[in-house]
Design an enzyme around this catalytic site. Structure first.
Site, mmCIF file in Angstrom:
data_model
loop_
_atom_site.group_PDB
_atom_site.id
_atom_site.type_symbol
_atom_site.label_atom_id
_atom_site.label_comp_id
_atom_site.label_asym_id
_atom_site.label_seq_id
_atom_site.Cartn_x
_atom_site.Cartn_y
_atom_site.Cartn_z
ATOM 1 N N CYS A 82 18.477 -32.891 8.801
ATOM 2 C CA CYS A 82 19.134 -33.993 9.499
ATOM 3 C C CYS A 82 19.419 -35.112 8.504
ATOM 4 O O CYS A 82 18.574 -35.440 7.662
ATOM 5 C CB CYS A 82 18.233 -34.501 10.625
ATOM 6 S SG CYS A 82 18.848 -35.991 11.440
ATOM 7 N N ASP B 85 0.826 -1.219 0.000
ATOM 8 C CA ASP B 85 0.000 0.000 0.000
ATOM 9 C C ASP B 85 0.855 1.261 0.000
ATOM 10 O O ASP B 85 0.521 2.253 -0.655
ATOM 11 C CB ASP B 85 -0.933 0.007 1.217
ATOM 12 C CG ASP B 85 -2.034 -1.031 1.109
ATOM 13 O OD1 ASP B 85 -2.349 -1.441 -0.013
ATOM 14 O OD2 ASP B 85 -2.565 -1.426 2.167
ATOM 15 N N LYS C 224 -13.932 -4.962 5.843
ATOM 16 C CA LYS C 224 -13.280 -5.247 4.559
ATOM 17 C C LYS C 224 -12.559 -6.585 4.708
ATOM 18 O O LYS C 224 -11.551 -6.681 5.387
ATOM 19 C CB LYS C 224 -12.295 -4.148 4.184
ATOM 20 C CG LYS C 224 -11.644 -4.343 2.817
ATOM 21 C CD LYS C 224 -10.704 -3.185 2.488
ATOM 22 C CE LYS C 224 -10.104 -3.349 1.107
ATOM 23 N NZ LYS C 224 -9.260 -4.556 0.997
ATOM 24 N N LYS D 113 -19.613 3.063 2.360
ATOM 25 C CA LYS D 113 -20.326 3.162 1.086
ATOM 26 C C LYS D 113 -21.509 4.119 1.213
ATOM 27 O O LYS D 113 -22.201 4.123 2.241
ATOM 28 C CB LYS D 113 -20.870 1.786 0.664
ATOM 29 C CG LYS D 113 -19.819 0.707 0.507
ATOM 30 C CD LYS D 113 -20.474 -0.648 0.216
ATOM 31 C CE LYS D 113 -19.441 -1.748 0.078
ATOM 32 N NZ LYS D 113 -20.067 -3.079 -0.126
ATOM 33 N N LEU E 240 -11.330 -0.558 -4.797
ATOM 34 C CA LEU E 240 -11.662 0.564 -3.917
ATOM 35 C C LEU E 240 -10.436 1.420 -3.675
ATOM 36 O O LEU E 240 -9.311 0.914 -3.595
ATOM 37 C CB LEU E 240 -12.188 0.051 -2.567
ATOM 38 C CG LEU E 240 -13.556 -0.627 -2.555
ATOM 39 C CD1 LEU E 240 -13.827 -1.209 -1.182
ATOM 40 C CD2 LEU E 240 -14.654 0.343 -2.943
ATOM 41 N N CYS F 93 16.007 -40.780 12.495
ATOM 42 C CA CYS F 93 15.897 -39.764 13.550
ATOM 43 C C CYS F 93 14.539 -39.875 14.249
ATOM 44 O O CYS F 93 13.501 -39.904 13.582
ATOM 45 C CB CYS F 93 16.057 -38.372 12.934
ATOM 46 S SG CYS F 93 15.760 -37.017 14.076
#
Length: 661
Positions: free
Chosen positions: A420, A38, A114, A286, A84, A425
Site C-alpha cells: 500500500c 528424502d 525423532k 535403536k 541415521l 493507512c
C-alpha cells in the site's frame, strides 16, 4: 536405465541435494520440505546401488549434515555424531530387523520420537557444563556454548559430579514459542522462519546470546557419547541415568522385545504427534544392548544398530471458500485462504497463507477450488496443489487498491509483495502502534491491541505522536477503561518519554532495523539530529551494518512524514538523545569481551562500567580484542583468548585497571 542416463541423473541429484543441504543445514532457509528432500536422497541411493562404480567419495550419501560455519570457533568431535538411515515403510523396518539379527539374533529395541531440531553435543567436567557444539558434518561442529547456556532445560551443574560426560541432544523450539516469534517478525516487517526447526537453528547460531535467550529454546537429550566414572550396558539404562543427572530425556520411549512391538510403538507415536507442542518427523529404533551395538558397528555414515522411520506428510482435500487480504505494518498485502475445516496432523485447519501473487498464479489458485493441503514441518498449513477448479471459476488477482484505505498498491522492483502506498493507512497504523508501544520499543504498559483499535476507531490517534496528547476523559470514553486503568496508562505514556534513543529508533519501525541495529545506531549518533544529517556511507561504516540497511535508514529519514513525526514527538518532550553517559574516556579505543560468572558483579553491571568510561563490549573474541574479563565457568571465549594471546582479566584485575586509569 542405461548407464549414461544414470550418470547424468546422479550428477543432477547430487547438485540438487548439495544445494538443498546447504539451504537446510547452513542457511536455515529450506526451499523444499523434508519429504521431497528424502525422496531425492532415496533416488540417489538407489541409483548408486544399481551402478556402484558411479558412487564417489564426495557423494551426499557419504556425508553427514552440513559444514561448520566460520561464524563460531570449530569443535572436533571425539565421538563422531553420526546420522541415521531412513526407512519410509514398515517393510523397510522389518528389513532393518533382519539385517540386525544376522549378527545378533537375540535383540531388543528402544523406540523413541525423532525430534525435528538441531543436534548438539554437551560436555561436562566434574559435573559442570563447559562446552556445547553443533553436529556440523558429524566430525567438526560449531562452538555455541554461550548460546546453549541460555537454554533453561540444559543443566549447568549435574546432580552428581561426573568426572567427564558428553551427551547428545536435540535443541528445538516449541510450537507456542514459534508462533510468538513469527508474530513478532511479521509485526516488525521481517520474513518469518518457515518452521520451528529452522527457527531453532537460526536462534542457536546468533552472535548475541541475548537474542538466543529471547527465542525460548528447549532440548531433549537422547544419547551418551562418552562417560567416565559410570558403567552402563543398555540404552534404557543410560536414559534413566541421564534423567537422574537432571537432563530432560526423550519422552515416550519404550523397550520393545521384537520388531513388531517396535512398529506398533512407531504407530502409537505417529497417532499422538498432533498432541505434542514440538515437532517430530519420525521415530527412531535403536538396539538396546551396547555390546551388541559394538558388534554391529557402523557404515561410513550410519550406525548399523539404529534406523529412523520417517512419517509421510499427511495430505487432505478441502475446498477454498474465500481469500482474505490483510495489510501489514509495512503496507504489504498478505492473502490468506479460508477453507472448509479439516483435521490435519492432529489439529483443525481452516486457514493458510497464500504468500503472494506469484504463489497464487504459479499454482493457479482460485476461489471454489478443490485443493490438497498439508502441514509444512508438521505445523504450518499450506496448499500443495489444486485438484480441480470450480465451474466458471476465474484466476485470482490481488486487489489493485488497498482493502483497508482504498489507496493504490504497488509492486516494487525486486519484491514479490504488493504494498500500500498510503503511509497513513489505518491497517498499517494499527500494526505500527502495536510495535511502537511494545515492550522492546517504547514499552507503554496497558496499550494493547484492543485499546489501540478503539483509539483509532474513535479517531483519537492517527500517529504515534498522538499517544502523547491523550487525556484522561478521552481514555475513559473507551470500553472497559476505568479511572484507575486510564491513570496507569497515562503514567506509562509519560514514563516512556524518558526512554533511551535506541528504543525510539526501534519503535519507529525503520525497515531492516531491529533492536540490535537500533542500539548500534544510537551508540554512533548520540542525538537523532545527527542521524538526519548522516550520509549513507557514514551509516554503513557502523560495525555490523551493510549498504542495504544504511540505505533503508537514509530513505526513512529523508521522508517528510518522518521529519514531521519526530518534530511532534520532540514537542511532546520524548527523549531524542542517547542515555549512554560517558564519565571519562579512560577505556576509549578498548574492546572488552566478558565470559563466565564474575564474583561480585553481573556481566551487565561490568558492561555498564566499561561503556561509562568510553570502552566497547563485544560478544566475540578476535585479534582486535583488548581484554577478556573472565569469571567462573568461562568457556570457549577464554580458550580462544589464550590462543590469540589476548590479555585475560579477573574481576580484581579489572577493578585495578579501572582505578589505575
Amino acid at each position: 536405465m542405461q548407464r549414461e542416463e544414470a550418470e547424468k541423473r546422479i550428477q543432477e541429484l547430487r547438485e540438487q541435494i548439495n544445494y538443498h543441504s546447504r539451504k537446510y543445514y547452513v542457511e536455515d532457509a529450506p526451499e523444499i520440505d523434508d519429504y521431497e528432500y528424502d525422496m531425492l536422497y532415496r533416488e540417489l541411493e538407489n541409483l548408486e546401488r544399481e551402478f556402484p562404480d558411479l558412487r564417489t567419495l564426495d557423494s551426499p550419501t557419504r556425508k553427514v549434515g552440513g559444514p561448520a560455519l566460520n561464524t563460531f570457533q570449530k569443535v572436533t568431535h571425539e565421538v563422531v555424531m553420526e546420522s541415521l538411515h531412513d526407512s519410509f515403510s514398515e517393510e523397510e523396518m522389518r528389513d532393518f530387523d533382519r539385517r540386525v539379527r544376522e549378527t545378533v539374533p537375540d535383540v531388543t529395541y528402544v523406540v523413541e520420537p525423532k525430534f525435528d531440531g538441531l543436534s548438539v553435543s554437551l560436555e561436562y567436567r566434574d559435573g559442570k557444563f563447559f562446552r556445547g557444539s553443533t553436529r556440523g558434518d558429524g566430525t567438526v561442529g560449531e562452538d555455541v556454548t554461550e548460546n546453549l547456556r541460555t537454554i533453561r532445560t540444559i543443566p549447568k551443574t549435574l546432580k552428581e559430579p561426573v568426572p567427564y560426560l558428553e551427551v547428545r541432544g536435540e535443541v528445538y523450539m516449541s510450537h507456542q514459542s514459534f508462533w510468538q516469534l513469527c508474530a513478532r517478525q511479521e509485526l516488525n516487517g521481517e520474513k518469518p522462519f518457515k518452521n520451528p526447526r529452522n527457527a531453532a537453528a537460526g536462534s542457536l547460531r546468533q552472535k548475541d546470546p541475548k537474542i538466543t535467550a529471547s527465542r525460548v529454546l528447549d532440548i531433549f537429550v537422547f544419547n551418551i557419547q562418552q562417560v567416565s566414572g559410570e558403567t552402563l550396558s543398555r540404552h534404557d539404562e543410560s536414559l534413566e541415568y541421564l534423567r537422574r543427572l537432571g537432563f530432560t530425556v526423550s519422552p515416550f520411549y519404550q523397550v520393545c522385545q521384537n520388531i513388531e512391538e517396535a512398529i506398533a510403538h512407531i504407530r502409537k507415536i505417529g497417532e499422538r504427534r498432533g498432541e505434542f507442542d514440538y515437532s517430530i518427523d519420525g521415530a527412531v529404533v535403536k538396539v538396546n544392548d551396547f555390546a551388541q551395538r559394538a558388534l554391529l558397528g557402523s557404515t561410513a555414515k550410519f550406525p548399523k544398530w539404529a534406523e529412523a522411520f520417517k512419517y509421510p506428510p499427511e495430505e487432505k482435500e478441502t475446498t477454498l471458500l474465500s481469500i482474505e487480504v490483510n495489510v501489514g505494518r509495512t503496507g504489504v498485502l498478505t492473502p490468506t485462504g479460508v477453507f472448509e475445516p479439516i483435521t490435519l496432523a492432529g489439529t483443525t485447519v481452516s486457514r493458510a497463507t497464500l504468500h503472494n501473487q506469484d504463489f497464487i498464479s504459479e499454482k493457479d489458485i482460485r476461489v471454489g477450488d478443490k485443493v490438497c493441503l498439508r502441514k509444512a514441518g508438521e505445523i504450518i498449513p499450506e496448499i500443495v496443489r489444486v485438484i480441480s477448479h470450480a465451474e466458471n471459476s476465474e484466476p485470482y488477482f490481488l486487489p489493485k487498491i488497498c482493502p483497508s484505505c482504498g489507496s493504490p498498491v504497488v509492486r516494487e522492483e525486486g519484491e514479490a509483495a504488493l504494498r500500500c502506498t498510503n503511509a497513513d493507512c489505518p491497517a498499517q497504523l494499527t500494526r505500527h502502534l502495536i510495535h511502537f508501544t511494545s515492550r522492546d520499543a517504547m514499552d507503554i504498559d496497558g496499550m494493547g491491541p484492543a485499546v489501540i483499535d478503539q483509539l483509532i476507531g474513535k479517531e483519537l490517534v492517527r500517529s504515534p505522536a498522538d499517544l502523547y496528547h491523550l487525556t484522561e476523559p478521552q481514555l475513559l470514553s473507551l470500553e472497559r477503561m476505568g479511572k484507575k486503568s486510564a491513570q496507569n496508562l497515562l503514567s506509562a505514556i509519560e514514563h516512556s518519554k524518558g526512554n533511551d534513543l535506541s528504543r525510539l529508533l526501534y519503535g519507529l519501525g525503520i525497515p531492516h532495523v531491529g533492536q540490535k541495529a537500533a542500539k548500534l545506531l544510537a551508540g554512533r549518533f548520540l542525538d537523532i539530529k545527527e542521524i538526519f544529517e548522516a550520509s549513507t556511507e557514514t551509516i554503513a561504516s557502523i560495525e555490523g551494518f551493510g549498504e542495504i540497511m544504511a540505505q533503508s535508514i537514509r530513505e526513512f529519514f529523508d521522508l517528510p512524514a518522518t521529519g514531521e513525526l519526530i518534530g511532534r514527538l520532540s514537542d511532546a518532550n520524548v527523549n531524542m538523545t542517547s542515555r549512554r553517559e560517558v564519565q571519562d574516556t579512560r577505556f576509549a579505543g578498548k574492546t572488552f569481551v566478558l565470559t563466565g560468572t564474575l564474583p561480585t558483579m553481573t556481566r551487565s553491571e561490568a558492561s555498564s562500567i566499561i561503556e561509562k568510561f568510553g570502552g566497547k563490549v563485544s560478544g566475540s573474541v578476535s585479534k582486535k580484542t583488548s581484554y577478556v574479563l573472565a569469571g567462573e565457568e568461562a568457556g570457549s571465549k577464554l580458550e580462544k583468548a589464550q590462543k590469540l594471546n589476548v590479555p585475560i582479566l579477573s574481576e580484581d584485575d579489572f577493578l585495578k585497571l579501572l582505578n589505575e586509569n
